[in-house]
Design a protein around this motif. Structure first.
Motif, PDB file in Angstrom:
ATOM      1  N   GLY A 256     -10.412   5.075  -1.982  1.00 38.06           N
ATOM      2  CA  GLY A 256      -9.643   3.882  -2.321  1.00 38.06           C
ATOM      3  C   GLY A 256     -10.530   2.664  -2.489  1.00 38.06           C
ATOM      4  O   GLY A 256     -11.700   2.670  -2.112  1.00 38.06           O
TER       5      GLY A 256
ATOM      6  N   ASN B  22      -0.549   4.195  -1.777  1.00 36.45           N
ATOM      7  CA  ASN B  22      -1.462   5.292  -2.084  1.00 36.45           C
ATOM      8  C   ASN B  22      -2.801   5.021  -1.408  1.00 36.45           C
ATOM      9  O   ASN B  22      -3.529   4.109  -1.807  1.00 36.45           O
ATOM     10  CB  ASN B  22      -1.646   5.400  -3.600  1.00 36.45           C
ATOM     11  CG  ASN B  22      -2.676   6.453  -3.982  1.00 36.45           C
ATOM     12  OD1 ASN B  22      -3.079   7.270  -3.162  1.00 36.45           O
ATOM     13  ND2 ASN B  22      -3.116   6.409  -5.233  1.00 36.45           N
ATOM     14  N   PRO B  23      -3.166   5.792  -0.386  1.00 38.73           N
ATOM     15  CA  PRO B  23      -4.415   5.541   0.335  1.00 38.73           C
ATOM     16  C   PRO B  23      -5.667   5.734  -0.520  1.00 38.73           C
ATOM     17  O   PRO B  23      -6.752   5.304  -0.128  1.00 38.73           O
ATOM     18  CB  PRO B  23      -4.372   6.545   1.493  1.00 38.73           C
ATOM     19  CG  PRO B  23      -3.433   7.603   1.044  1.00 38.73           C
ATOM     20  CD  PRO B  23      -2.411   6.919   0.203  1.00 38.73           C
ATOM     21  N   LYS B  24      -5.518   6.367  -1.688  1.00 32.41           N
ATOM     22  CA  LYS B  24      -6.655   6.549  -2.590  1.00 32.41           C
ATOM     23  C   LYS B  24      -6.595   5.556  -3.757  1.00 32.41           C
ATOM     24  O   LYS B  24      -7.365   5.648  -4.712  1.00 32.41           O
ATOM     25  CB  LYS B  24      -6.686   7.982  -3.134  1.00 32.41           C
ATOM     26  CG  LYS B  24      -6.792   9.053  -2.056  1.00 32.41           C
ATOM     27  CD  LYS B  24      -6.887  10.439  -2.657  1.00 32.41           C
ATOM     28  CE  LYS B  24      -6.822  11.522  -1.573  1.00 32.41           C
ATOM     29  NZ  LYS B  24      -7.893  11.377  -0.574  1.00 32.41           N
TER      30      LYS B  24
ATOM     31  N   CYS C  30     -13.439   2.148   2.856  1.00 33.48           N
ATOM     32  CA  CYS C  30     -13.101   2.237   1.440  1.00 33.48           C
ATOM     33  C   CYS C  30     -14.121   1.460   0.603  1.00 33.48           C
ATOM     34  O   CYS C  30     -14.998   0.777   1.132  1.00 33.48           O
ATOM     35  CB  CYS C  30     -11.695   1.694   1.195  1.00 33.48           C
ATOM     36  SG  CYS C  30     -11.538  -0.085   1.496  1.00 33.48           S
TER      37      CYS C  30
ATOM     38  N   VAL D 265       0.835  -1.207   0.000  1.00 33.69           N
ATOM     39  CA  VAL D 265       0.000   0.000   0.000  1.00 33.69           C
ATOM     40  C   VAL D 265       0.867   1.253   0.000  1.00 33.69           C
ATOM     41  O   VAL D 265       1.540   1.563   0.977  1.00 33.69           O
ATOM     42  CB  VAL D 265      -0.950   0.007   1.208  1.00 33.69           C
ATOM     43  CG1 VAL D 265      -1.798   1.282   1.202  1.00 33.69           C
ATOM     44  CG2 VAL D 265      -1.845  -1.228   1.188  1.00 33.69           C
TER      45      VAL D 265
ATOM     46  N   MET E 137      -6.111   0.823   5.521  1.00 31.05           N
ATOM     47  CA  MET E 137      -5.144   1.863   5.187  1.00 31.05           C
ATOM     48  C   MET E 137      -5.627   2.781   4.076  1.00 31.05           C
ATOM     49  O   MET E 137      -4.938   3.722   3.696  1.00 31.05           O
ATOM     50  CB  MET E 137      -3.819   1.214   4.782  1.00 31.05           C
ATOM     51  CG  MET E 137      -3.188   0.357   5.862  1.00 31.05           C
ATOM     52  SD  MET E 137      -1.675  -0.486   5.322  1.00 31.05           S
ATOM     53  CE  MET E 137      -0.547   0.908   5.123  1.00 31.05           C
ATOM     54  N   LEU E 138      -6.820   2.502   3.551  1.00 36.86           N
ATOM     55  CA  LEU E 138      -7.321   3.268   2.410  1.00 36.86           C
ATOM     56  C   LEU E 138      -8.342   4.332   2.814  1.00 36.86           C
ATOM     57  O   LEU E 138      -9.087   4.159   3.778  1.00 36.86           O
ATOM     58  CB  LEU E 138      -7.956   2.317   1.386  1.00 36.86           C
ATOM     59  CG  LEU E 138      -7.052   1.219   0.801  1.00 36.86           C
ATOM     60  CD1 LEU E 138      -7.824   0.410  -0.231  1.00 36.86           C
ATOM     61  CD2 LEU E 138      -5.790   1.821   0.194  1.00 36.86           C
ATOM     62  N   ASP E 139      -8.364   5.413   2.040  1.00 29.20           N
ATOM     63  CA  ASP E 139      -9.377   6.460   2.184  1.00 29.20           C
ATOM     64  C   ASP E 139     -10.682   5.976   1.545  1.00 29.20           C
ATOM     65  O   ASP E 139     -10.695   4.976   0.823  1.00 29.20           O
ATOM     66  CB  ASP E 139      -8.918   7.738   1.479  1.00 29.20           C
ATOM     67  CG  ASP E 139      -7.705   8.367   2.157  1.00 29.20           C
ATOM     68  OD1 ASP E 139      -7.451   8.032   3.331  1.00 29.20           O
ATOM     69  OD2 ASP E 139      -7.017   9.181   1.505  1.00 29.20           O
TER      70      ASP E 139
END
Length: 221
Positions: A47, A20-22, A71, A18, A42-44
């Protein structure tokens, strides 16, 4: 449905993948969703975690476990050999990372009726995809001796492969072999007692070999 599985190298894998959280991340062997859930945490909200698995039992549990993520989540019932087509059908043409956790899951081993385990008696099945046409029972009873020898020797690296095949062929001439327990007993009879005293379970390598053949694991990989 209980689906217990300890994800291998969980934090090491997720922290490496991971970036990039998007981003969009694909768990190609979703299983119990241990890796996928850790990625999703860990994602927005923008994401996405995508999970592929051919085992409908695994997908059912995974969908529940991933339901608390913020996400986007997409699960696809397919083998990762269909990865490109599956993603394109979902409108996904670029991703930020992939995870593959290959092999059999703890759940599959611990569920006797799936036929993966040499520790519990069950039907000789071993299919990860329960709709797949080939079962372990067909391999054990219908493959000729040379085919069985090649599978057990090459996929299981079993030193007693020839004797095991001889005992299987003799046993199936009397009665069709239909359960894991029957196959384990035949393997134990084939391997000399002294050789069975040390090392892993005497049926481990043969069961691994048959499982690989049933699921075409190396061909798919």
């Amino acid at each position: 449905m209980e689906f217990n599985h300890t994800s291998v190298l969980l934090r090491e894998t997720v922290d490496s993948v991971v970036t990039n959280p998007k981003g969009i991340y694909v768990d190609c062997t979703l299983g119990g969703a241990g890796h996928a859930h850790a990625v999703g945490e860990m994602l927005d909200p923008e994401g996405m975690i995508i999970g592929l698995d051919q085992d409908e039992d695994a997908l059912s549990v995974a969908r529940q476990r991933l339901s608390d993520l913020n996400c986007q989540v997409l699960t696809i019932p397919t083998n990762f050999s269909n990865l490109k087509e599956a993603l394109q059908n979902a409108g996904i043409y670029e991703v930020d990372g992939f995870i593959f956790d290959l092999g059999v899951s703890s759940y599959q081993l611990d569920t006797p009726e799936r036929g993966f385990s040499y520790m519990n008696d069950g039907p000789l099945d071993m299919r990860m995809d329960k709709d797949a046409p080939l079962t372990a029972e067909e391999i054990v009873n219908e493959y000729d001796a040379e085919q069985l020898l090649q599978i057990i020797r090459n996929y299981g690296e079993e030193r007693w492969a020839k004797r095991i095949v001889e005992f299987i062929v003799n046993a199936r001439q009397e009665n069709r072999i239909t359960t894991t327990g029957e196959l384990v007993r035949i393997i134990k009879q084939a391997i000399p007692a002294k050789a069975r005293q040390d090392g892993p379970h005497p049926a481990k390598r043969t069961f691994q070999a048959i499982r690989i053949e049933v699921n075409r694991e190396l061909a798919i990989l």
